[in-house]
Design a protein around this motif. Structure first.
Motif, mmCIF file in Angstrom:
data_model
loop_
_atom_site.group_PDB
_atom_site.id
_atom_site.type_symbol
_atom_site.label_atom_id
_atom_site.label_comp_id
_atom_site.label_asym_id
_atom_site.label_seq_id
_atom_site.Cartn_x
_atom_site.Cartn_y
_atom_site.Cartn_z
ATOM 1 N N ALA A 80 -1.319 1.051 -9.785
ATOM 2 C CA ALA A 80 -1.730 -0.101 -8.973
ATOM 3 C C ALA A 80 -1.659 0.243 -7.482
ATOM 4 N N ALA A 81 -0.600 0.934 -7.079
ATOM 5 C CA ALA A 81 -0.482 1.346 -5.678
ATOM 6 C C ALA A 81 -1.615 2.291 -5.293
ATOM 7 N N HIS A 82 -1.962 3.207 -6.184
ATOM 8 C CA HIS A 82 -3.067 4.136 -5.919
ATOM 9 C C HIS A 82 -4.382 3.364 -5.749
ATOM 10 N N ALA A 83 -4.628 2.395 -6.629
ATOM 11 C CA ALA A 83 -5.863 1.604 -6.543
ATOM 12 C C ALA A 83 -5.958 0.853 -5.221
ATOM 13 N N ARG A 89 -4.639 1.959 -2.510
ATOM 14 C CA ARG A 89 -4.531 2.998 -1.482
ATOM 15 C C ARG A 89 -3.248 2.881 -0.657
ATOM 16 N N ILE A 90 -2.172 2.477 -1.346
ATOM 17 C CA ILE A 90 -0.871 2.399 -0.679
ATOM 18 C C ILE A 90 0.166 3.252 -1.410
ATOM 19 N N ASP A 91 -0.297 4.187 -2.231
ATOM 20 C CA ASP A 91 0.616 5.004 -3.029
ATOM 21 C C ASP A 91 1.429 5.981 -2.185
ATOM 22 N N ALA A 92 1.042 6.209 -0.951
ATOM 23 C CA ALA A 92 1.858 7.055 -0.075
ATOM 24 C C ALA A 92 3.081 6.289 0.424
ATOM 25 N N GLU A 93 3.021 4.949 0.376
ATOM 26 C CA GLU A 93 4.123 4.119 0.863
ATOM 27 C C GLU A 93 4.956 3.487 -0.240
ATOM 28 N N THR A 94 4.362 3.274 -1.425
ATOM 29 C CA THR A 94 5.060 2.533 -2.480
ATOM 30 C C THR A 94 4.482 2.895 -3.845
ATOM 31 N N GLY A 95 5.057 2.345 -4.884
ATOM 32 C CA GLY A 95 4.538 2.563 -6.232
ATOM 33 C C GLY A 95 5.348 3.520 -7.070
ATOM 34 N N SER A 96 6.240 4.273 -6.430
ATOM 35 C CA SER A 96 7.137 5.187 -7.144
ATOM 36 C C SER A 96 8.400 5.339 -6.308
ATOM 37 N N ILE A 97 9.434 5.812 -6.957
ATOM 38 C CA ILE A 97 10.713 5.993 -6.256
ATOM 39 C C ILE A 97 10.749 7.411 -5.697
ATOM 40 N N GLU A 98 10.590 7.505 -4.381
ATOM 41 C CA GLU A 98 10.598 8.790 -3.683
ATOM 42 C C GLU A 98 11.166 8.574 -2.290
ATOM 43 N N ALA A 99 11.754 9.606 -1.750
ATOM 44 C CA ALA A 99 12.284 9.537 -0.388
ATOM 45 C C ALA A 99 11.167 9.143 0.571
ATOM 46 N N ASP A 119 2.573 4.482 -19.993
ATOM 47 C CA ASP A 119 1.335 4.205 -19.267
ATOM 48 C C ASP A 119 1.278 2.768 -18.751
ATOM 49 N N VAL A 120 1.874 1.845 -19.484
ATOM 50 C CA VAL A 120 1.932 0.451 -19.013
ATOM 51 C C VAL A 120 2.770 0.377 -17.741
ATOM 52 N N LEU A 121 3.913 1.056 -17.730
ATOM 53 C CA LEU A 121 4.759 1.055 -16.526
ATOM 54 C C LEU A 121 4.018 1.686 -15.347
ATOM 55 N N ARG A 122 3.288 2.748 -15.592
ATOM 56 C CA ARG A 122 2.493 3.369 -14.530
ATOM 57 C C ARG A 122 1.399 2.404 -14.043
#
Length: 192
Positions: A136-139, A141-151, A127-130
């Motif tokens: 943080a990216a979700h907060a 509102r940039i989670d569609a662009e960054t915050g996790s490793i996805e294509a 949960d700390v890593l999240r």
């Protein structure tokens, strides 16, 4: 001092969760009040000009002495408990440090400290890593662009020597950084 078991404190937590408030506790500030900020060994990585600005701001404001250690420790525990309770009830917690706005919070190192304090507060290492990435990216509102490793997402990466799921302190065991497709060793970035 505050009583986190009081009905008002519990209501506040519940209202925050219902309203979808993201809690960015900035626990690093609590640690900053517990010690002399100018003694942080990581300050050697901060540009001299920025350290001078921080020193001038401190002199203009009148250097505040560190809090009594017992008072500071009670405050640290209370803040951590507040974070733990909010997270346990399903509230979103993110890892942030107010770097730039608060003197003596060294970029990178202060985030590692914040992550350790979130773990000490009772969040799992997962949960700390999240909290430091996708939440943080979700907060923001940039989670569609960054915050996790996805294509298709922007992804600067930190490759570690040891697994932070085993011990959150391992976030500091950096083998290399991949930024904009280029690999860097920590010594290259830190100038050491």
């Amino acid at each position: 001092e505050s009583d986190l078991d009081a009905a008002g404190a519990q209501r506040l937590l519940e209202e925050m969760r219902r309203a979808g408030v993201t809690l960015d506790p900035t626990l690093a500030l609590v640690s900053l009040t517990c010690r002399r900020a100018t003694e942080d060994p990581h300050l050697r990585y901060v540009r001299r000009e920025l350290r001078q600005v921080w020193e001038m701001r401190g002199q203009a404001a009148g250097e505040r002495p560190a809090l009594d250690s017992a008072v500071a420790e009670r405050g640290r525990r209370a803040c951590g408990e507040y974070v733990r309770r909010y997270h346990a009830m399903g509230g979103r917690v993110v890892a942030g440090t107010d770097v730039g706005a608060v003197p003596y919070l060294v970029p990178g190192f202060s985030l590692h400290g914040e992550m350790r304090m979130l773990a000490e507060a009772g969040l799992s290492n997962h949960d700390v890593l999240r909290a430091a990435t996708i939440e943080a990216a979700h907060a923001l509102r940039i989670d569609a662009e960054t915050g996790s490793i996805e294509a298709g997402k922007a992804a600067d990466l930190v490759v570690l020597e040891a697994n932070p799921l085993d011990d959150i302190k391992n976030v500091g065991s950096i083998r290399e950084v991949i930024r904009e497709g280029r690999r860097y060793r920590p010594a290259e970035l830190l100038g050491s």
